[in-house]
Design a protein around this motif. Sequence first.
Motif, PDB file in Angstrom:
ATOM      1  N   ALA A  80      18.367 -22.759 -29.601  1.00 44.57           N
ATOM      2  CA  ALA A  80      18.736 -21.530 -30.299  1.00 44.57           C
ATOM      3  C   ALA A  80      19.015 -20.402 -29.308  1.00 44.57           C
ATOM      4  O   ALA A  80      19.963 -19.635 -29.494  1.00 44.57           O
ATOM      5  CB  ALA A  80      17.643 -21.121 -31.278  1.00 44.57           C
ATOM      6  N   LEU A  84      22.669 -19.059 -29.777  1.00 45.31           N
ATOM      7  CA  LEU A  84      22.772 -17.732 -30.394  1.00 45.31           C
ATOM      8  C   LEU A  84      23.097 -16.636 -29.383  1.00 45.31           C
ATOM      9  O   LEU A  84      23.787 -15.670 -29.724  1.00 45.31           O
ATOM     10  CB  LEU A  84      21.504 -17.423 -31.189  1.00 45.31           C
ATOM     11  CG  LEU A  84      21.372 -18.304 -32.437  1.00 45.31           C
ATOM     12  CD1 LEU A  84      19.961 -18.259 -32.992  1.00 45.31           C
ATOM     13  CD2 LEU A  84      22.380 -17.892 -33.496  1.00 45.31           C
ATOM     14  N   LEU A 126      17.413 -22.135 -37.437  1.00 41.21           N
ATOM     15  CA  LEU A 126      18.852 -22.060 -37.640  1.00 41.21           C
ATOM     16  C   LEU A 126      19.568 -23.210 -36.941  1.00 41.21           C
ATOM     17  O   LEU A 126      20.671 -23.596 -37.341  1.00 41.21           O
ATOM     18  CB  LEU A 126      19.404 -20.725 -37.130  1.00 41.21           C
ATOM     19  CG  LEU A 126      19.155 -19.522 -38.025  1.00 41.21           C
ATOM     20  CD1 LEU A 126      19.500 -18.232 -37.299  1.00 41.21           C
ATOM     21  CD2 LEU A 126      19.952 -19.649 -39.321  1.00 41.21           C
ATOM     22  N   ARG A 134      24.937 -20.437 -38.738  1.00 40.80           N
ATOM     23  CA  ARG A 134      24.484 -19.641 -37.586  1.00 40.80           C
ATOM     24  C   ARG A 134      25.451 -18.483 -37.323  1.00 40.80           C
ATOM     25  O   ARG A 134      25.025 -17.373 -37.011  1.00 40.80           O
ATOM     26  CB  ARG A 134      24.342 -20.524 -36.341  1.00 40.80           C
ATOM     27  CG  ARG A 134      23.230 -21.537 -36.472  1.00 40.80           C
ATOM     28  CD  ARG A 134      22.863 -22.183 -35.168  1.00 40.80           C
ATOM     29  NE  ARG A 134      23.895 -22.956 -34.521  1.00 40.80           N
ATOM     30  CZ  ARG A 134      24.155 -24.236 -34.761  1.00 40.80           C
ATOM     31  NH1 ARG A 134      23.467 -24.904 -35.673  1.00 40.80           N
ATOM     32  NH2 ARG A 134      25.094 -24.864 -34.092  1.00 40.80           N
TER      33      ARG A 134
END
Length: 186
Positions: A80, A84, A126, A134
């Motif tokens: 992540a 992200l 996520l 996402r």
Amino acid sequence: MTELRIVRSRRKTLALQVLPTGEIVARAPLRLPERDIHAFAEQHAAWLEAAVARARAGSRAAQQAGILSEAELQRLRTAARADLTERVTRLAARMGVDFAGITIRAQRTRWGSCSARGSLSFNCLLMLAPPEVREYVAVHELCHRKQMNHSAAFWREVALWLPDYAAQRAWLREHGPALLGRLPET
């Protein structure tokens, strides 16, 4: 209707929340009469029933998928952070907003958040969702850099950058409880 747990605080508004376990929580101002809280819940009975059903279905799906181990959660956090950070950096540049930093957590009730100072936080779960989900959560949190609320102006901003956001939101509403249910008890 299922039992209602009332949590009072210095807040000004009344809100209903259905936890991943299916428990209904009413978050209420300190002095609001209990009868008003129950009346509010009755007014929203249809929504509450649907949300409880989704949570219970998610709980069953989570039990079938299994609780995530600490090692699995750590792998999700690492993935992540990479995914992200790249996604938010790219989107922020395109949207003309900045952010102070990114934190990755294993949260029980939120997919993301944005502080007034611009710190973004995302749920590592996520990574178990499709990439377009996402993308939606990243756009959602970055739009808070322009609108620190969920007003009509905020949702117009989200739609400007992600016209099909409603489909991603619906995916989270339907499948999110199953993902959240995979978190170990603390």
